[in-house]
Enzyme design. Sequence first.
Site, PDB file in Angstrom:
ATOM      1  N   ASP A  11       0.862  -1.178   0.000  1.00  0.00           N
ATOM      2  CA  ASP A  11       0.000   0.000   0.000  1.00  0.00           C
ATOM      3  C   ASP A  11       0.904   1.235   0.000  1.00  0.00           C
ATOM      4  OD1 ASP A  11      -1.977   1.848   0.448  1.00  0.00           O
ATOM      5  OD2 ASP A  11      -2.947   0.694   2.045  1.00  0.00           O
ATOM      6  N   ASP A 105      -2.743   2.395  -6.029  1.00  0.00           N
ATOM      7  CA  ASP A 105      -1.772   2.431  -4.933  1.00  0.00           C
ATOM      8  C   ASP A 105      -1.730   1.162  -4.087  1.00  0.00           C
ATOM      9  OD1 ASP A 105      -4.254   2.815  -3.793  1.00  0.00           O
ATOM     10  OD2 ASP A 105      -3.542   4.238  -2.298  1.00  0.00           O
ATOM     11  N   GLU A 106      -2.342   0.089  -4.546  1.00  0.00           N
ATOM     12  CA  GLU A 106      -2.415  -1.127  -3.735  1.00  0.00           C
ATOM     13  C   GLU A 106      -2.352  -2.368  -4.598  1.00  0.00           C
ATOM     14  OE1 GLU A 106      -5.568  -2.173  -0.976  1.00  0.00           O
ATOM     15  OE2 GLU A 106      -5.779  -0.038  -0.592  1.00  0.00           O
TER      16      GLU A 106
END
Length: 460
Positions: A11, A105-106
């Site tokens: 993350d 973002d993950e």
Amino acid sequence: MRPDASVLHLDLDAFFAAVEQRDKPSLRGKPVVVGGVGGRGVVATASYEARRYGVRSAMSTREARSRCPHAAFLTGRFHAYREASERVMEVLRSVSPLVEPLSLDEAFVDLAAAGLPDLSVPTVTEVAEEMRARVHEVTDGLTASVGIGTSKFIAKVASDLDKPDGLVVVAPGTEVELLRPMHVTVIPGVGPATAERLRRAGIHTVADLERVSLDELVRLLGKAHGAGLWSLARAEDDRPVEPDRETKSVSVEGTYDTDLTDRKVMESVLTRQAGDVARRLRASGLSGRTVSIKVRLYDFTTLSRSTTLSSPTDTASTVARLARGLLAELDTSGGVRLLGVGVSGLADWIQEDLFGDDFGDGPGDADEADDAVPEVPLPGLPARHRSGWAPGMDVVHADLGRGWVWGAGRGVVTVRFETAETPSGPVRSFADDDPALTPWRPPEPPAPDAPVTPQSPTPA
DNA sequence: TCTGGGGTCCTAGGACCC
DNA sequence: TCTGGGGTCCTAGGACCC
């Protein structure tokens, strides 16, 4: 649940805000808020400096401004985010072929497919530290938090435990004791509504949840949800890391700073959105049978309508026509704050007319010209001004006289008819290609022999 | 002028078919 | 003629996630 801690969750920390701080050194160490900056915007990401003032994701920008007025408020630069994200995903894929991105973002990474000598805690820790260092390097300084565990659920919980810039490995066998004291909302799928139901049943922690029988949980939350929670409360989670998940729908929506009331404007918005959706479908080689619209009324009531074709389409004019037809069923007289268009029931091919002349055409060939969304210059409005409206521009509308552009974007221009005579006149919205709008024009340069009058200073 | 935008998944009822 | 059930597709709405 696996015998080893082989599922990794990564993350990126305060991702959008971190990219802005990286690219603009003057923002480093300062509160930065990325999100909608309009009257109805919400926060997408707040930097850690802004979080200290209580600014959070999904909070309205208005509220964020009142909590942290000195923050920099920025709209997103998605190309920059996408570019950074791609670099990160490349790093992850260099570790294991099984990478499942969840958003920019993950991502999950399956370390069992990484070809490591073993999957012991020291080994996966070392791999993760190397990965974090590589991410930092390829993104010019972004940091990531990583969690590793025996399942997706545990890996995700773990990545949250030491933010930002942390790494947590949950040793196999210790999952349940880690979860038991935590609030039920750590479980993915438990949001505000479910948490409230559980609270009323006296269930607050995972330990509380673990004591509830499967039957009772199903009665409380329904079959799928109840059974899912029952398993997750015991850290039982066999969901695989899936690298190639298929797109199920494509949609575009927009919220307007002032409610739309004019049907013509709404139709124009839907037409433009249908064009965007069709373009994205074609870009991905997709087409779909079900066309939907979404309408959020002035009071936040949200309605949807859909219709299904016998064969898939990726054509702007078809999507637009169906969308406008669906709108016609609804009463929008109170005003509309959001409009959207989507296509679902996707196939990666287009059903050609099997008995028609163009049998054998490849995907995307049907009606190419039809997809050209109105680039036709309208009478009285030079093409270069279309979609070029910005607040502060002077406009004229025949009915209401002179007004000022109050808000502009997403194909809609909002005009406040505010003149010396009527300081706070009515606000109305127009499609940005409405011929009734007369664009602002830059002043003519002064004639060579004309006296040069000093410009009045522009307020900042 | 509280409440984004892009998605996924689930439920429930009705139509329709076998 | 009446009764019964299961399966699938479609639509509308809602919860949830990042």
